[in-house]
Design a protein around this motif. Structure first.
Motif, PDB file in Angstrom:
ATOM      1  N   ARG A  29      79.688  -4.108 -38.325  1.00 22.08           N
ATOM      2  CA  ARG A  29      78.891  -2.938 -37.940  1.00 22.08           C
ATOM      3  C   ARG A  29      78.833  -2.809 -36.420  1.00 22.08           C
ATOM      4  O   ARG A  29      78.944  -1.711 -35.875  1.00 22.08           O
ATOM      5  CB  ARG A  29      77.496  -3.046 -38.551  1.00 22.08           C
ATOM      6  CG  ARG A  29      77.517  -2.957 -40.075  1.00 22.08           C
ATOM      7  CD  ARG A  29      76.181  -3.235 -40.699  1.00 22.08           C
ATOM      8  NE  ARG A  29      75.237  -2.145 -40.442  1.00 22.08           N
ATOM      9  CZ  ARG A  29      73.988  -2.138 -40.909  1.00 22.08           C
ATOM     10  NH1 ARG A  29      73.540  -3.155 -41.661  1.00 22.08           N
ATOM     11  NH2 ARG A  29      73.184  -1.131 -40.647  1.00 22.08           N
ATOM     12  N   ARG A  30      78.660  -3.935 -35.740  1.00 25.21           N
ATOM     13  CA  ARG A  30      78.662  -3.916 -34.268  1.00 25.21           C
ATOM     14  C   ARG A  30      80.032  -3.473 -33.753  1.00 25.21           C
ATOM     15  O   ARG A  30      80.125  -2.649 -32.841  1.00 25.21           O
ATOM     16  CB  ARG A  30      78.333  -5.302 -33.733  1.00 25.21           C
ATOM     17  CG  ARG A  30      78.431  -5.433 -32.220  1.00 25.21           C
ATOM     18  CD  ARG A  30      78.385  -6.909 -31.807  1.00 25.21           C
ATOM     19  NE  ARG A  30      78.494  -7.070 -30.379  1.00 25.21           N
ATOM     20  CZ  ARG A  30      79.649  -7.111 -29.710  1.00 25.21           C
ATOM     21  NH1 ARG A  30      80.798  -6.979 -30.356  1.00 25.21           N
ATOM     22  NH2 ARG A  30      79.658  -7.289 -28.406  1.00 25.21           N
ATOM     23  N   TYR A  31      81.090  -4.016 -34.347  1.00 23.12           N
ATOM     24  CA  TYR A  31      82.450  -3.660 -33.953  1.00 23.12           C
ATOM     25  C   TYR A  31      82.683  -2.156 -34.132  1.00 23.12           C
ATOM     26  O   TYR A  31      83.292  -1.497 -33.291  1.00 23.12           O
ATOM     27  CB  TYR A  31      83.446  -4.463 -34.788  1.00 23.12           C
ATOM     28  CG  TYR A  31      84.880  -4.068 -34.611  1.00 23.12           C
ATOM     29  CD1 TYR A  31      85.615  -4.490 -33.500  1.00 23.12           C
ATOM     30  CD2 TYR A  31      85.517  -3.274 -35.562  1.00 23.12           C
ATOM     31  CE1 TYR A  31      86.942  -4.123 -33.346  1.00 23.12           C
ATOM     32  CE2 TYR A  31      86.843  -2.908 -35.418  1.00 23.12           C
ATOM     33  CZ  TYR A  31      87.554  -3.331 -34.308  1.00 23.12           C
ATOM     34  OH  TYR A  31      88.874  -2.967 -34.158  1.00 23.12           O
ATOM     35  N   SER A  32      82.166  -1.615 -35.224  1.00 21.93           N
ATOM     36  CA  SER A  32      82.342  -0.189 -35.495  1.00 21.93           C
ATOM     37  C   SER A  32      81.628   0.664 -34.449  1.00 21.93           C
ATOM     38  O   SER A  32      82.126   1.721 -34.049  1.00 21.93           O
ATOM     39  CB  SER A  32      81.838   0.154 -36.906  1.00 21.93           C
ATOM     40  OG  SER A  32      82.602  -0.519 -37.877  1.00 21.93           O
ATOM     41  N   LEU A  33      80.455   0.198 -34.003  1.00 21.13           N
ATOM     42  CA  LEU A  33      79.759   0.928 -32.940  1.00 21.13           C
ATOM     43  C   LEU A  33      80.577   0.898 -31.655  1.00 21.13           C
ATOM     44  O   LEU A  33      80.711   1.920 -30.971  1.00 21.13           O
ATOM     45  CB  LEU A  33      78.363   0.333 -32.704  1.00 21.13           C
ATOM     46  CG  LEU A  33      77.532   1.018 -31.615  1.00 21.13           C
ATOM     47  CD1 LEU A  33      77.309   2.493 -31.933  1.00 21.13           C
ATOM     48  CD2 LEU A  33      76.184   0.316 -31.449  1.00 21.13           C
ATOM     49  N   ARG A  34      81.152  -0.263 -31.343  1.00 21.72           N
ATOM     50  CA  ARG A  34      82.011  -0.345 -30.154  1.00 21.72           C
ATOM     51  C   ARG A  34      83.216   0.585 -30.291  1.00 21.72           C
ATOM     52  O   ARG A  34      83.634   1.226 -29.325  1.00 21.72           O
ATOM     53  CB  ARG A  34      82.508  -1.778 -29.929  1.00 21.72           C
ATOM     54  CG  ARG A  34      81.470  -2.783 -29.466  1.00 21.72           C
ATOM     55  CD  ARG A  34      80.867  -2.486 -28.125  1.00 21.72           C
ATOM     56  NE  ARG A  34      81.800  -2.432 -27.020  1.00 21.72           N
ATOM     57  CZ  ARG A  34      82.017  -3.428 -26.163  1.00 21.72           C
ATOM     58  NH1 ARG A  34      81.354  -4.578 -26.293  1.00 21.72           N
ATOM     59  NH2 ARG A  34      82.856  -3.298 -25.178  1.00 21.72           N
ATOM     60  N   LYS A  35      83.776   0.669 -31.500  1.00 24.00           N
ATOM     61  CA  LYS A  35      84.915   1.560 -31.720  1.00 24.00           C
ATOM     62  C   LYS A  35      84.516   3.029 -31.572  1.00 24.00           C
ATOM     63  O   LYS A  35      85.337   3.853 -31.157  1.00 24.00           O
ATOM     64  CB  LYS A  35      85.529   1.322 -33.104  1.00 24.00           C
ATOM     65  CG  LYS A  35      86.192  -0.017 -33.283  1.00 24.00           C
ATOM     66  CD  LYS A  35      87.421  -0.188 -32.411  1.00 24.00           C
ATOM     67  CE  LYS A  35      88.623   0.527 -32.960  1.00 24.00           C
ATOM     68  NZ  LYS A  35      89.853   0.274 -32.165  1.00 24.00           N
ATOM     69  N   CYS A  36      83.256   3.361 -31.918  1.00 24.80           N
ATOM     70  CA  CYS A  36      82.778   4.734 -31.705  1.00 24.80           C
ATOM     71  C   CYS A  36      82.924   5.125 -30.240  1.00 24.80           C
ATOM     72  O   CYS A  36      83.189   6.291 -29.918  1.00 24.80           O
ATOM     73  CB  CYS A  36      81.306   4.862 -32.120  1.00 24.80           C
ATOM     74  SG  CYS A  36      81.015   4.964 -33.894  1.00 24.80           S
ATOM     75  N   LEU A  37      82.770   4.156 -29.342  1.00 27.19           N
ATOM     76  CA  LEU A  37      82.839   4.430 -27.912  1.00 27.19           C
ATOM     77  C   LEU A  37      84.270   4.721 -27.459  1.00 27.19           C
ATOM     78  O   LEU A  37      84.477   5.223 -26.352  1.00 27.19           O
ATOM     79  CB  LEU A  37      82.251   3.272 -27.112  1.00 27.19           C
ATOM     80  CG  LEU A  37      80.782   2.951 -27.394  1.00 27.19           C
ATOM     81  CD1 LEU A  37      80.297   1.838 -26.481  1.00 27.19           C
ATOM     82  CD2 LEU A  37      79.915   4.188 -27.251  1.00 27.19           C
ATOM     83  N   GLU A  38      85.249   4.395 -28.301  1.00 22.60           N
ATOM     84  CA  GLU A  38      86.620   4.785 -27.974  1.00 22.60           C
ATOM     85  C   GLU A  38      86.830   6.267 -28.268  1.00 22.60           C
ATOM     86  O   GLU A  38      87.795   6.873 -27.795  1.00 22.60           O
ATOM     87  CB  GLU A  38      87.615   3.931 -28.757  1.00 22.60           C
ATOM     88  CG  GLU A  38      87.608   2.480 -28.335  1.00 22.60           C
ATOM     89  CD  GLU A  38      88.575   1.628 -29.128  1.00 22.60           C
ATOM     90  OE1 GLU A  38      89.392   2.205 -29.892  1.00 22.60           O
ATOM     91  OE2 GLU A  38      88.524   0.397 -28.993  1.00 22.60           O
ATOM     92  N   ARG A  39      85.938   6.861 -29.067  1.00 23.06           N
ATOM     93  CA  ARG A  39      86.017   8.282 -29.406  1.00 23.06           C
ATOM     94  C   ARG A  39      85.084   9.130 -28.536  1.00 23.06           C
ATOM     95  O   ARG A  39      85.366  10.279 -28.275  1.00 23.06           O
ATOM     96  CB  ARG A  39      85.642   8.516 -30.873  1.00 23.06           C
ATOM     97  CG  ARG A  39      86.285   7.602 -31.899  1.00 23.06           C
ATOM     98  CD  ARG A  39      87.806   7.587 -31.809  1.00 23.06           C
ATOM     99  NE  ARG A  39      88.410   6.861 -32.907  1.00 23.06           N
ATOM    100  CZ  ARG A  39      88.705   5.570 -32.898  1.00 23.06           C
ATOM    101  NH1 ARG A  39      88.386   4.837 -31.843  1.00 23.06           N
ATOM    102  NH2 ARG A  39      89.306   5.004 -33.928  1.00 23.06           N
ATOM    103  N   PHE A  40      83.969   8.527 -28.109  1.00 20.80           N
ATOM    104  CA  PHE A  40      82.996   9.271 -27.314  1.00 20.80           C
ATOM    105  C   PHE A  40      82.175   8.292 -26.483  1.00 20.80           C
ATOM    106  O   PHE A  40      81.416   7.480 -27.032  1.00 20.80           O
ATOM    107  CB  PHE A  40      82.067  10.083 -28.222  1.00 20.80           C
ATOM    108  CG  PHE A  40      81.025  10.864 -27.469  1.00 20.80           C
ATOM    109  CD1 PHE A  40      81.371  11.970 -26.717  1.00 20.80           C
ATOM    110  CD2 PHE A  40      79.689  10.478 -27.507  1.00 20.80           C
ATOM    111  CE1 PHE A  40      80.412  12.689 -26.013  1.00 20.80           C
ATOM    112  CE2 PHE A  40      78.726  11.183 -26.813  1.00 20.80           C
ATOM    113  CZ  PHE A  40      79.088  12.289 -26.066  1.00 20.80           C
TER     114      PHE A  40
END
Length: 203
Positions: A21-32
């Protein structure tokens, strides 16, 4: 490659491993990532009590950070829709090339670095959505003499920025690289003079 909304669902999924879940939040930052990836992550961690290196943070804090990011993304997407509508009208009227005023938009495709903070440890403390609203409002108004994000007057011209634009005015109060069109010519000249004084004091 997963999109922002798919990654957001993973962040909210209580059945998922916390590290994922933390990793997914970090990946969100690659989109915005309005401040840039690292600065936006530092901002979210500071505002929601997450240790930046914690691999299993409190899920409620993760979701709160995601909520803030989603609210800011909604503000940005609304702006992009209006921008696209304006460009369609301009093209219809024969203006094929965007003006210099829109150069900053070209560099912030997808909302990354909209309010870039060159130093990831220095960023605004207000919610991301509020910062974007202030910046967008300033872009639609007459140029001013202060930072549109924090109203700070100490703006310094930097020649060594990490991302495009490679040089420009930076607010020393909130750390944002200020889009040049929102500043008056006198404010830009003052920022350059400030840079000159800093260089002189180092020498």
């Amino acid at each position: 490659m997963a999109g922002f909304r798919s990654l957001a669902r993973q962040v909210r999924d209580p059945r998922s491993d916390l590290a994922l879940r933390r990793y997914s939040l970090r990946k969100c930052l690659e989109r915005f990532a309005p401040y840039g990836h690292r600065a936006t992550w530092n901002h979210l961690c500071a505002r929601h009590g997450i240790e930046p290196d914690d691999r299993a943070p409190d899920p409620a804090r993760l979701v709160a950070a995601l909520d803030e990011l989603e609210q800011a993304r909604a503000v940005w997407l609304a702006y992009e829709r209006k921008f696209a509508e304006r460009r369609r009208r301009e093209k219809h009227d024969g203006l094929r090339r965007p003006g210099a005023f829109d150069d900053w938009h070209r560099r912030t495709w997808g909302g990354n670095g909209v309010a870039r903070c060159d130093d990831p440890s220095v960023h605004p403390t207000s919610p991301l959505a509020d910062v974007l609203r202030r910046l967008i409002a300033a872009l639609g108004a007459e140029p001013g003499a202060v930072c549109p994000v924090c109203a700070g007057s100490r703006i310094v011209w930097r020649q060594d920025l990490e991302h495009e634009p490679w040089c420009g005015p930076v607010c020393t109060g909130c750390g944002v690289v200020v889009p040049q069109p929102v500043l008056t010519d006198e404010a830009l000249r003052a920022a350059r003079r400030m840079r000159g004084r800093e260089l002189a004091s180092v020498a």
